[in-house]
Scaffold this motif. Structure first.
Motif, mmCIF file in Angstrom:
data_model
loop_
_atom_site.group_PDB
_atom_site.id
_atom_site.type_symbol
_atom_site.label_atom_id
_atom_site.label_comp_id
_atom_site.label_asym_id
_atom_site.label_seq_id
_atom_site.Cartn_x
_atom_site.Cartn_y
_atom_site.Cartn_z
ATOM 1 N N ALA A 196 -13.010 -12.393 -0.221
ATOM 2 C CA ALA A 196 -13.076 -11.767 1.103
ATOM 3 C C ALA A 196 -14.042 -10.586 1.097
ATOM 4 N N ASP A 197 -13.978 -9.762 0.066
ATOM 5 C CA ASP A 197 -14.895 -8.622 -0.025
ATOM 6 C C ASP A 197 -16.343 -9.092 -0.133
ATOM 7 N N GLY A 198 -16.553 -10.190 -0.874
ATOM 8 C CA GLY A 198 -17.903 -10.721 -1.015
ATOM 9 C C GLY A 198 -18.475 -11.197 0.308
ATOM 10 N N ARG A 248 -17.589 -10.183 3.352
ATOM 11 C CA ARG A 248 -17.834 -9.017 4.199
ATOM 12 C C ARG A 248 -19.088 -8.265 3.761
ATOM 13 N N THR A 249 -19.249 -8.094 2.460
ATOM 14 C CA THR A 249 -20.423 -7.384 1.950
ATOM 15 C C THR A 249 -21.703 -8.128 2.312
ATOM 16 N N ALA A 250 -21.690 -9.444 2.137
ATOM 17 C CA ALA A 250 -22.878 -10.241 2.461
ATOM 18 C C ALA A 250 -23.244 -10.094 3.933
ATOM 19 N N ALA A 251 -22.236 -10.123 4.809
ATOM 20 C CA ALA A 251 -22.499 -9.981 6.244
ATOM 21 C C ALA A 251 -23.048 -8.599 6.562
ATOM 22 N N ASP A 252 -22.468 -7.574 5.949
ATOM 23 C CA ASP A 252 -22.916 -6.204 6.206
ATOM 24 C C ASP A 252 -24.330 -5.956 5.684
ATOM 25 N N GLN A 253 -24.745 -6.727 4.669
ATOM 26 C CA GLN A 253 -26.085 -6.586 4.105
ATOM 27 C C GLN A 253 -27.127 -7.383 4.890
ATOM 28 N N GLY A 254 -26.700 -8.047 5.957
ATOM 29 C CA GLY A 254 -27.642 -8.727 6.841
ATOM 30 C C GLY A 254 -27.974 -10.155 6.475
ATOM 31 N N THR A 258 -9.783 -15.714 6.532
ATOM 32 C CA THR A 258 -10.106 -15.973 7.938
ATOM 33 C C THR A 258 -10.646 -14.713 8.601
ATOM 34 N N ALA A 259 -10.049 -13.566 8.283
ATOM 35 C CA ALA A 259 -10.531 -12.301 8.839
ATOM 36 C C ALA A 259 -11.936 -11.981 8.325
ATOM 37 N N ALA A 260 -12.205 -12.281 7.053
ATOM 38 C CA ALA A 260 -13.539 -12.023 6.497
ATOM 39 C C ALA A 260 -14.586 -12.912 7.161
ATOM 40 N N HIS A 282 -15.382 -11.588 10.529
ATOM 41 C CA HIS A 282 -16.270 -10.425 10.384
ATOM 42 C C HIS A 282 -17.726 -10.886 10.255
ATOM 43 N N ALA A 283 -17.944 -11.936 9.465
ATOM 44 C CA ALA A 283 -19.298 -12.480 9.309
ATOM 45 C C ALA A 283 -19.804 -13.078 10.618
ATOM 46 N N ALA A 284 -18.925 -13.764 11.338
ATOM 47 C CA ALA A 284 -19.331 -14.389 12.599
ATOM 48 C C ALA A 284 -19.781 -13.346 13.615
#
Length: 395
Positions: A162-164, A166-172, A190-192, A195-197
């Motif tokens: 899940a952290d991976g 979220r991190t990938a999404a936050d890094q663009g 599902t929450a992660a 977040h990416a979506a």
């Protein structure tokens, strides 16, 4: 993602065509994974005490069997994925792999890969073709964002995955490849994914693990779970695998719940360092091929959202259940609506009913004209005869 099954006749036709394709693949030249060259096997998790994966000293010089079903040569005429970033949430990606040179950015310690699985997947996604070497990724000009989603030896937890994501999404990242499938963690994963979506990143994951864990008592693989995550989360493009001869016997049921299937059995890619090659099998490797195809689509059609890219990949797939990945078709298929539905036939347009007033006037004029013609014709016959008789009645 939910999808409608193919009608029964379509499935029958697809099965026949796929059987013919399997025969053609079987007749193709042997590949490195077929024993032509002895390549080391990539692992998902390193057993206790086993050293880190080393650079392979062997190369697969022939084109792998995957080139034919993926149609890379045709797809590369349109795009090679430049400008797109694909996150690899896995065991890490080796920063000094020649085929990925200059295109790997690592978050934290993800630039080192003791296991080799993340590097292998990154190669399937974006490895550049080498001179005299037939191994290459689908998007050889895409960038790789390495994000650690496991421990250093490949073991993982729901929290790490899940952290991976979220991190990938936050890094663009434009596309997020997840190399693991777990039977737990529904809510967190599902929450992660959600977040990416929200950041318009497309998450792609294997529908099942590459190998089922073994029972500690019997040593036999445990029964397959009905759901795996993050593949089952809403918005994830889930992927199953097939090989040059179709599905592996031990896979049954192999692709239940998958949105797409892609080559994943006996595939060849790079190792965690050096220019040599490894080979491996599993749905996680099929998911890497789909991530590469998604990068191609996002490069050629930057106006599409993540959800629209996923629908395009599914709709354009070779007809089967699930559809088989067809990158070239995904790049060239013309869709007519924003939801990604299949092209629709234009509705037939009937001409509007003409007003009755002009029509009635035209009929009246035509009728009067016709009557006048008849009177003139009759006069042309009657008048000469009347003159000839002196206008006397006929006998």
């Amino acid at each position: 993602m939910r999808r409608a099954p193919l009608p029964r006749p379509a499935r029958a036709l697809a099965a026949a065509l796929l059987a013919m394709a399997s025969l053609a693949a079987a007749a193709a030249p042997a590949t490195a994974a077929d024993g032509d060259v002895q390549l080391p096997v990539v692992s998902s998790v390193l057993p206790s005490g086993e050293p880190c994966a080393k650079a392979s000293t062997d190369k697969a010089e022939k084109q792998p069997w995957t080139w034919q079903p993926l149609g890379l040569s045709r797809a590369w005429r349109l795009t090679e994925g430049a400008g797109v970033t694909v996150a690899v949430v896995d065991t890490g990606v080796g920063a000094d792999i020649p085929a990925l040179s200059g295109r790997v950015e690592a978050v934290g310690g993800a630039g080192e890969d003791c296991v080799g699985h993340g590097s292998f997947a990154a190669g399937l996604i974006a490895a550049a073709p080498g001179e005299g070497v037939g191994v290459a990724g689908l998007a050889p000009k895409a960038r790789i964002l390495a994000v650690r989603g496991t421990g250093t030896r490949g073991e993982t937890t729901v929290g790490q995955l899940a952290d991976g994501i979220r991190t990938a999404a936050d890094q663009g990242a434009d596309v997020i490849y997840v190399g693991r499938a777990t039977s737990t963690g529904k809510d967190e994963l599902t929450a992660a994914v959600a977040h990416a979506a929200r950041r318009d990143a497309l998450v792609i994951a294997p529908v099942v693990p590459d190998a089922l864990p073994k029972d500690s008592t019997t040593g036999e693989p445990v029964q397959r779970a009905p759901w795996y995550w993050p593949a089952s989360a809403d918005g994830v493009l889930s992927v199953g695998d097939y090989g040059p001869g179709g599905l592996r016997p031990e896979q049954a049921p192999p692709t239940d719940g998958a949105d797409l299937s892609a080559p994943g059995d006996a595939v060849v890619s790079v190792g965690p360092r050096g220019s040599g090659h490894y080979y491996g099998s599993g749905s996680s490797l099929a998911a890497a091929h789909v991530a590469g195809a998604a990068a191609l689509v996002r490069a050629r059609h930057p106006e599409l959202t993540a959800d629209e890219v996923a629908r395009r990949l599914m709709i354009s797939g070779y007809p089967d259940d699930p559809p088989r990945l067809d990158p070239y078709a995904a790049l060239t298929t013309v869709l007519t609506d924003k939801g990604g539905a299949a092209p629709k036939q234009a509705a037939a347009q009937l001409p509007e009913k003409a007003p009755s007033g002009p029509r009635n006037r035209a009929l009246a004029i035509a009728g009067a004209g016709g009557g006048l013609v008849l009177l003139v014709a009759g006069a042309a016959v009657v008048i000469p005869r009347g003159r000839a008789r002196g206008w006397r009645p006929a006998p």
